[in-house]
Design an enzyme around this catalytic site. Structure first.
Site, PDB file in Angstrom:
ATOM      1  N   ARG A   1     -16.195  12.478  -0.285  1.00 37.88           N
ATOM      2  CA  ARG A   1     -15.088  13.426  -0.425  1.00 37.88           C
ATOM      3  C   ARG A   1     -15.354  14.424  -1.550  1.00 37.88           C
ATOM      4  NH1 ARG A   1     -10.207   8.963  -0.171  1.00 37.88           N
ATOM      5  NH2 ARG A   1      -9.677   9.165   2.042  1.00 37.88           N
TER       6      ARG A   1
ATOM      7  N   ASN B   1      -9.145  -1.445   3.128  1.00 33.14           N
ATOM      8  CA  ASN B   1      -9.084  -1.785   1.698  1.00 33.14           C
ATOM      9  C   ASN B   1      -7.820  -2.567   1.324  1.00 33.14           C
ATOM     10  OD1 ASN B   1      -7.452   0.517   2.071  1.00 33.14           O
ATOM     11  ND2 ASN B   1      -7.793   1.227  -0.015  1.00 33.14           N
TER      12      ASN B   1
ATOM     13  N   GLU C   1      -0.273   5.007   0.967  1.00 31.32           N
ATOM     14  CA  GLU C   1      -0.550   5.951   2.053  1.00 31.32           C
ATOM     15  C   GLU C   1      -0.636   5.224   3.394  1.00 31.32           C
ATOM     16  OE1 GLU C   1      -3.580   9.047   1.043  1.00 31.32           O
ATOM     17  OE2 GLU C   1      -3.674   7.920  -0.822  1.00 31.32           O
TER      18      GLU C   1
ATOM     19  N   SER D   1      -2.245   0.911  -5.004  1.00 33.01           N
ATOM     20  CA  SER D   1      -2.887   1.952  -4.212  1.00 33.01           C
ATOM     21  C   SER D   1      -4.244   2.341  -4.790  1.00 33.01           C
ATOM     22  CB  SER D   1      -1.976   3.186  -4.167  1.00 33.01           C
ATOM     23  OG  SER D   1      -2.611   4.261  -3.518  1.00 33.01           O
ATOM     24  N   ASP D   2      -5.125   2.777  -3.911  1.00 33.74           N
ATOM     25  CA  ASP D   2      -6.406   3.325  -4.358  1.00 33.74           C
ATOM     26  C   ASP D   2      -6.327   4.835  -4.551  1.00 33.74           C
ATOM     27  OD1 ASP D   2      -7.887   1.030  -4.664  1.00 33.74           O
ATOM     28  OD2 ASP D   2      -8.639   1.024  -2.611  1.00 33.74           O
TER      29      ASP D   2
ATOM     30  N   ASP E   1       0.856  -1.175   0.000  1.00 35.28           N
ATOM     31  CA  ASP E   1       0.000   0.000   0.000  1.00 35.28           C
ATOM     32  C   ASP E   1       0.900   1.235   0.000  1.00 35.28           C
ATOM     33  OD1 ASP E   1      -2.274   1.658   0.341  1.00 35.28           O
ATOM     34  OD2 ASP E   1      -2.033   1.590   2.518  1.00 35.28           O
TER      35      ASP E   1
ATOM     36  N   GLU F   1      -0.943  10.084   4.853  1.00 33.14           N
ATOM     37  CA  GLU F   1      -2.255  10.069   4.212  1.00 33.14           C
ATOM     38  C   GLU F   1      -2.510  11.411   3.531  1.00 33.14           C
ATOM     39  OE1 GLU F   1      -4.527   7.712   3.898  1.00 33.14           O
ATOM     40  OE2 GLU F   1      -3.799   6.145   5.248  1.00 33.14           O
TER      41      GLU F   1
ATOM     42  N   LYS G   1      -7.093  -3.881  -5.445  1.00 33.35           N
ATOM     43  CA  LYS G   1      -5.940  -4.474  -4.762  1.00 33.35           C
ATOM     44  C   LYS G   1      -6.004  -6.002  -4.805  1.00 33.35           C
ATOM     45  CE  LYS G   1      -4.990  -0.465  -1.924  1.00 33.35           C
ATOM     46  NZ  LYS G   1      -4.473   0.035  -0.640  1.00 33.35           N
TER      47      LYS G   1
END
Length: 200
Positions: free
Chosen positions: A46, A155, A9, A90-91, A7, A15, A133
């Site tokens: 968001r 996640n 962040e 990563s997302d 991953d 983050e 992922k």
């Protein structure tokens, strides 16, 4: 052949959304995948907050320009890459990640993309693939790789649990308690030792 899947962040860099929440003075944007397991729900929320406050990509990129990797992250990544292949899964989004990849020595990253209006408003996002992922790890496994994965959030759990080995890194107490079977580490030294044993 083994491949490390990391991953981004929380593992290698701070983050992004938390940094932007502080920079913009909008504390509700501190909510991340550590708090909300449903990524689509989180991103829709968001984007609604950004729209409400008239904020767009350029403001987020200004914040990202000031973000450095976590202390020791580049050295950890360099050492890990010395004995195994590494992919960051990563997302986050290409539009966010590029400056951070430069600071990390341009590792390979698989991530998503944003849809941005001419005025800079982020109107939508495009996931590279569903459940990206876990799906990526499964694809690597089908290509003959044994995966060893590490992350810090909800996640990341799919790719962590699907591999030969998997680790949590600087995760929350809640996730530790819910997944006690997954080894959890707090320092890069501990994590490196775990990867050396898993990839040896």
């Amino acid at each position: 052949m083994k491949i490390a899947c990391l991953d981004l962040e929380g593992v290698l860099v701070p983050e992004i959304w938390i940094a932007f929440a502080k920079a913009s003075g909008i504390p509700e944007l501190c909510r991340t995948t550590r708090d909300e397991p449903d990524y689509d729900k989180l991103m829709a929320w968001r984007l609604s907050v950004l729209k409400e406050h008239g904020l767009g990509l350029s403001q987020i990129q200004q914040t990202i320009a000031g973000i450095d990797p976590l202390p020791g992250a580049k050295e950890f990544l360099d050492e890990l890459r010395s004995f195994t292949q590494v992919i960051i899964i990563s997302d986050t989004f290409t539009e966010f990640a590029s400056p951070l990849m430069r600071k990390l020595g341009w590792p390979t990253i698989f991530c998503n993309s944003l849809e941005v209006a001419p005025d800079g408003e982020i109107t939508d996002y495009k996931m590279r693939i569903a459940d990206s992922k876990l799906t990526t790890v499964r694809a690597l496994q089908s290509a003959g790789f044994e995966t060893v994965a590490c992350g810090d959030s909800y996640n990341d759990l799919g790719m962590i649990q699907a591999g030969k080995k998997g680790f949590l890194f600087r995760t929350t107490e809640k996730i530790r308690e819910e997944y006690p079977q997954i080894p959890a580490y707090e320092t890069y030294g501990e994590l490196m030792q775990a990867f050396r044993e898993a990839c040896g």
